[in-house]
Design a protein around this motif. Structure first.
Motif, mmCIF file in Angstrom:
data_model
loop_
_atom_site.group_PDB
_atom_site.id
_atom_site.type_symbol
_atom_site.label_atom_id
_atom_site.label_comp_id
_atom_site.label_asym_id
_atom_site.label_seq_id
_atom_site.Cartn_x
_atom_site.Cartn_y
_atom_site.Cartn_z
ATOM 1 N N CYS A 154 0.592 12.164 -64.458
ATOM 2 C CA CYS A 154 0.291 13.880 -63.076
ATOM 3 C C CYS A 154 0.555 14.538 -64.639
ATOM 4 O O CYS A 154 -0.159 15.790 -64.583
ATOM 5 N N THR A 155 1.099 14.537 -65.658
ATOM 6 C CA THR A 155 2.425 16.180 -66.374
ATOM 7 C C THR A 155 1.267 16.500 -67.177
ATOM 8 O O THR A 155 1.219 17.857 -67.062
ATOM 9 N N ARG A 156 0.597 15.828 -67.424
ATOM 10 C CA ARG A 156 -0.567 16.925 -68.758
ATOM 11 C C ARG A 156 -2.300 16.724 -67.952
ATOM 12 O O ARG A 156 -2.580 17.025 -68.634
ATOM 13 N N GLN A 157 -2.133 15.844 -66.719
ATOM 14 C CA GLN A 157 -3.343 16.336 -66.422
ATOM 15 C C GLN A 157 -3.876 17.705 -65.624
ATOM 16 O O GLN A 157 -2.967 18.054 -65.023
ATOM 17 N N ASN A 158 -5.112 18.027 -66.074
ATOM 18 C CA ASN A 158 -5.701 19.734 -65.776
ATOM 19 C C ASN A 158 -7.006 19.729 -65.411
ATOM 20 O O ASN A 158 -7.022 20.760 -65.991
ATOM 21 N N THR A 159 -7.617 18.656 -65.031
ATOM 22 C CA THR A 159 -8.842 18.945 -64.679
ATOM 23 C C THR A 159 -9.182 18.543 -63.586
ATOM 24 O O THR A 159 -8.162 17.732 -62.592
ATOM 25 N N GLN A 160 -10.754 19.270 -62.469
ATOM 26 C CA GLN A 160 -10.397 18.636 -61.143
ATOM 27 C C GLN A 160 -10.469 16.996 -61.631
ATOM 28 O O GLN A 160 -10.853 16.243 -60.511
ATOM 29 N N ALA A 161 -11.370 16.244 -62.267
ATOM 30 C CA ALA A 161 -11.351 15.022 -62.935
ATOM 31 C C ALA A 161 -10.527 13.582 -62.963
ATOM 32 O O ALA A 161 -10.451 13.178 -61.948
ATOM 33 N N GLY A 162 -9.356 14.164 -63.541
ATOM 34 C CA GLY A 162 -8.208 13.696 -63.749
ATOM 35 C C GLY A 162 -7.390 13.864 -62.217
ATOM 36 O O GLY A 162 -6.781 12.682 -61.619
ATOM 37 N N LEU A 163 -7.564 14.931 -61.215
ATOM 38 C CA LEU A 163 -7.279 14.570 -60.642
ATOM 39 C C LEU A 163 -7.247 14.486 -58.786
ATOM 40 O O LEU A 163 -7.007 13.050 -58.689
ATOM 41 N N ASP A 164 -8.986 13.856 -59.264
ATOM 42 C CA ASP A 164 -9.673 13.527 -58.473
ATOM 43 C C ASP A 164 -9.403 11.765 -58.292
ATOM 44 O O ASP A 164 -9.094 10.452 -57.677
ATOM 45 N N LYS A 165 -9.410 11.318 -59.724
ATOM 46 C CA LYS A 165 -8.902 9.578 -60.401
ATOM 47 C C LYS A 165 -7.668 9.427 -59.210
ATOM 48 O O LYS A 165 -7.734 8.683 -58.925
ATOM 49 N N LEU A 166 -6.648 10.549 -59.351
ATOM 50 C CA LEU A 166 -5.593 9.999 -59.019
ATOM 51 C C LEU A 166 -5.353 10.328 -57.277
ATOM 52 O O LEU A 166 -4.843 9.190 -57.120
ATOM 53 N N ILE A 167 -6.213 11.040 -56.857
ATOM 54 C CA ILE A 167 -6.426 10.961 -55.379
ATOM 55 C C ILE A 167 -6.362 9.147 -55.140
ATOM 56 O O ILE A 167 -6.388 8.943 -54.226
ATOM 57 N N GLN A 168 -7.909 9.749 -56.026
ATOM 58 C CA GLN A 168 -8.628 7.723 -55.438
ATOM 59 C C GLN A 168 -7.831 6.365 -55.889
ATOM 60 O O GLN A 168 -7.035 5.524 -55.063
ATOM 61 N N LEU A 169 -6.565 6.890 -56.831
ATOM 62 C CA LEU A 169 -5.221 5.629 -57.454
ATOM 63 C C LEU A 169 -4.996 5.626 -56.011
ATOM 64 O O LEU A 169 -4.190 4.388 -55.434
#
Length: 199
Positions: free
Chosen positions: A129-144
């Motif tokens: 999470c530390t380096r993620q800074n896009t909505q697409a990255g957040l969406d991936k993380l929430i899905q995981l």
């Protein structure tokens, strides 16, 4: 200095100052090739000095970073079980390695669980999470998180990770225009035209 170290590894303390060791090792791996990487891994395996292992995680080569993560699943890879967390953390903190670490966590979940159990999942989630800074990255993380809610759902590490990504997205949203303007005013015209052409 790293070249001297490669030819005289037994003289590490005479060649490399302890205060400069991590910088020298990281720089050699970042800018070196297979020989520098192989030397670092051999030093780690023979001496147990994990500063060589941490430096290996600074590589700019996708295949090296992917290979390091794959080695975490192999008990005969040479990476000690006590250093598994260190490797994942350092790959995830590498700007090139962050997305690789996230994809590894998503795509190799079952393999990780079979090889290492579930003890690392929440911590590793937080690391990516530390380096993620896009909505697409957040969406991936929430899905995981949602796909593995039994392990990740109520973890404070996971909640903090999501908050970090949300803060990163907000920061980028507030500052990207200003940074772009500053860069445009402080870069040679040739560089700016290259950047514009690649967008």
């Amino acid at each position: 200095t790293y070249a001297n170290l490669m030819s005289q590894p037994e003289n590490l303390l005479q060649i490399v100052s302890p205060n400069e060791k991590s910088i020298i090792l990281r720089t050699a791996i970042e800018n070196g090739g297979q020989a520098e990487y192989d030397f670092a891994f051999n030093q780690y395996k023979t001496t147990g000095d994990n500063s060589f292992l941490v430096a290996m995680c600074a590589s700019k080569q996708v295949t090296v970073l992917s290979g390091l993560l794959e080695m975490l699943l192999d008990p005969n890879s040479g990476i000690l079980r006590s250093d598994v967390n260190t490797v994942f953390n350092n790959v995830a903190n590498n700007p090139i390695g962050n997305e690789i670490a996230l994809d590894f966590l998503i795509n190799r979940w079952d393999d990780i669980q079979n090889a290492l159990g579930s003890v690392y999942f929440a911590t590793w989630y937080r690391y990516v999470c530390t380096r993620q800074n896009t909505q697409a990255g957040l969406d991936k993380l929430i899905q995981l998180r949602d796909a593995h809610s039994v392990i990740l759902g109520n973890s404070n590490s996971v909640k903090q990770g999501i908050q970090t990504v949300e803060s990163n997205i907000q920061w980028v949203s507030l500052n990207l225009g200003e940074i772009g303007t500053w860069l445009a005013g402080n870069q040679p015209a040739k560089t700016i035209s290259k950047v514009i052409r690649h967008q």
